[in-house]
Design an enzyme around this catalytic site. Structure first.
Site, PDB file in Angstrom:
ATOM      1  CG  HIS A 132     -33.953  -2.369  15.549  1.00 13.75           C
ATOM      2  ND1 HIS A 132     -33.133  -2.485  16.651  1.00 13.75           N
ATOM      3  CD2 HIS A 132     -34.606  -1.384  15.787  1.00 13.75           C
ATOM      4  CE1 HIS A 132     -33.486  -1.464  17.570  1.00 13.75           C
ATOM      5  NE2 HIS A 132     -34.582  -0.833  16.967  1.00 13.75           N
ATOM      6  CE1 TYR A 145      -3.525  -2.768   0.422  1.00 15.44           C
ATOM      7  CE2 TYR A 145      -2.886  -3.093   2.579  1.00 15.44           C
ATOM      8  CZ  TYR A 145      -3.727  -3.381   1.425  1.00 15.44           C
ATOM      9  OH  TYR A 145      -4.443  -4.340   1.491  1.00 15.44           O
ATOM     10  CB  SER A 186     -15.499 -14.513  -7.074  1.00 16.87           C
ATOM     11  OG  SER A 186     -15.076 -15.696  -6.765  1.00 16.87           O
ATOM     12  CB  SER A 187      -9.921 -16.281  -7.551  1.00 16.96           C
ATOM     13  OG  SER A 187     -10.501 -17.243  -6.562  1.00 16.96           O
ATOM     14  CE  LYS A 199     -18.411 -13.713  -5.264  1.00 19.48           C
ATOM     15  NZ  LYS A 199     -18.111 -13.575  -3.809  1.00 19.48           N
ATOM     16  NE  ARG A 228      12.464   5.514  16.839  1.00 21.41           N
ATOM     17  CZ  ARG A 228      13.063   6.018  17.874  1.00 21.41           C
ATOM     18  NH1 ARG A 228      12.701   6.040  18.753  1.00 21.41           N
ATOM     19  NH2 ARG A 228      14.109   7.034  17.566  1.00 21.41           N
TER      20      ARG A 228
END
Length: 481
Positions: free
Chosen positions: A184, A22, A309-310, A315, A358
């Protein structure tokens, strides 16, 4: 199990995701919250302390600095880069003390000032003024305040403002778009999509106001906060005034009463406020995820990523929102730990804060990463008015609430036949599907005053949104994050 040690691979492999996978989202914080940035800030504080002491004649006999002298001193932090980082690391390998290494780093440059500048200079006489009257924490607390303030004002706050403004814009654009509520998780009184986005925008904006109002405190008052060595060595100088002027000159708020350390209470407040912002934004991510699962929002597949999805090619997963969720949680956990740890120091000083601080960049970095993902996720979805209308049209039972309350109000105003409104609407609506015809037949059989009857007959789930559009228009449309 035998394998090649990745610890020896060059260039070094990042252990953490913010410096690895990232890095693109978090790298901007390196200029503020990395170890190198902290060392640059230490150089800045030490240099500016020298300049301030000379300029304010705090030390009898200290030289008057020329513009060239000041420029040379400030170049030490203004040009602090790759070579200086390596040199400072080499010095610290010998000193085994980070702030002492900065002191020696500066003294080297003062000793070579005439050679570097090409003419005689008073800077060669400043060797023993470096770090004078300072404990390491005098330098550290100011350096941390400078870099944290820079990171917040330059990086984190603008990103958080952009997210908040995104919600403001979404709220204004959809202020009139009706949507079924789900209190709810159950069918409930309709709202508008814009009003729900406006609630989140207002919550984020409140936290931003608190964060923007942060006081970044600093101190420079010696080994136990008494100006002890100052008063003995140079009793004629007003050291509290000098201290205050220097701290405020760095853009910080002066803290006059401390132990050896600045107590870090302002940091605890700030991290608590960021964590609270994170929690609200986390709620945004979970609600968007849920709305996507209900098809209240369509995903823009190109914006969300081409692969879902793999194994299931149909999807596209709402991964931006899920990534945001996880990183907000990590950030909040770290920042709340920092906040609770930093406010405690044994008597006048211990070093628990040294290693704790740190991790400031890690905590704020995960929040920045989460904000980036949440913003991308929101950009990649569009409201689905057709699905919203379908749910509303299948939920006529939600009109049981306004009809009941209208019956109560009518009875108070003198109408007859309005007894037991809750029970009568409960019998009509609970546990069964109610159609538009059922509801209108019920209304027409109540004997309501004609004006009220006409108003209720015209009411639909899609028009039963109360003052939602007005609330957005009056209380949010002028809000700028």
């Amino acid at each position: 199990m035998s394998f090649v040690s990745l610890a020896d691979v060059q260039p070094p492999i990042a252990l953490g995701p913010l410096d690895g996978r990232y890095r693109g989202a978090a790298a901007v914080l390196v200029d503020y919250l990395s170890e190198a940035a902290l060392n640059r800030a230490r150089v800045l504080v030490e240099v500016e302390w020298l300049i301030f002491l000379c300029k304010n004649k705090a030390l009898p006999g200290a030289p008057v600095l020329t513009d060239d002298d000041v420029a040379y001193l400030r170049s030490m932090w203004e040009t602090f880069g790759t070579d200086e980082i390596a040199e400072l690391a080499a010095i610290e390998a010998e000193t085994r003390h980070d702030v002492k290494a900065v002191e020696y780093f500066l003294k080297r440059r003062l000793d070579s000032a005439e050679e570097s500048m090409g003419h005689p200079t008073a800077l060669t006489d400043l060797h023993e003024m470096v770090h004078i009257f300072c404990t390491s924490e005098d330098i550290n607390n100011l350096s941390y305040a400078v870099v944290i303030k820079g990171a917040m004002e330059t990086v984190w706050v603008p990103a958080a403002q952009a997210l908040t403004q995104q919600l403001v814009d979404l709220a204004n654009a959809n202020a009139h778009l009706p949507m079924l509520s789900h209190t709810h998780g159950q069918t409930a009184t309709p709202t508008t999509l814009g009003k729900e986005m406006g609630v989140f925008a207002a919550r984020l904006n409140r936290q931003l106001r608190r964060i923007r109002a942060t006081e970044y405190l600093g101190k420079i008052n010696g080994a136990t906060g008494t100006f002890g060595a100052h008063a003995v060595s140079v009793p004629g100088t007003d050291w509290p005034t000098i201290s205050r002027g220097f701290v405020e000159g760095l853009g910080l708020v002066w803290n006059p009463l401390t132990t050896q350390i600045e107590p870090h209470d302002w940091q605890a407040d700030l991290y608590g406020d960021i964590a609270h912002f994170n929690r609200i934004a986390h709620n945004i991510a979970t609600d968007f995820w849920t709305y996507i699962s209900m098809d209240y929002f369509h995903q823009n597949l190109a914006a969300q990523g081409s692969t879902g999805s793999s194994t299931m090619p149909h999807k596209v997963n709402p991964i931006r929102f899920e990534n945001a969720e996880a990183n907000f949680e990590i950030s909040s956990a770290l920042l709340e730990s920092l906040a609770s740890t930093l406010v405690t120091s044994r008597m006048q000083r211990d070093l628990t804060d040294s290693t704790t601080q740190r991790n400031i960049g890690v905590g704020i970095g995960h929040s920045l990463l989460a904000i980036d993902n949440l913003r991308r996720g929101i950009t990649g979805v569009d409201p689905n008015p057709t699905r919203l209308a379908e749910d509303l049209n299948n939920s006529w039972e939600v009109l049981g609430e306004p009809i009941q309350q209208a019956m109560r109000a009518a009875q108070i105003a003198g109408a007859t036949g309005m007894a037991n409104p809750y029970e009568r609407l409960k019998e009509l609506t609970r546990g069964r599907s109610v159609t538009a015809s059922d509801m209108r037949e019920f209304i027409l059989g109540l004997g309501l005053p004609s004006e009220l009857e006409a108003r209720l007959v015209e009411l639909t789930p899609a028009t039963y949104v109360g003052l939602a559009p007005q609330l957005v228009r009056e209380f949010l449309s002028n809000t700028q994050a």
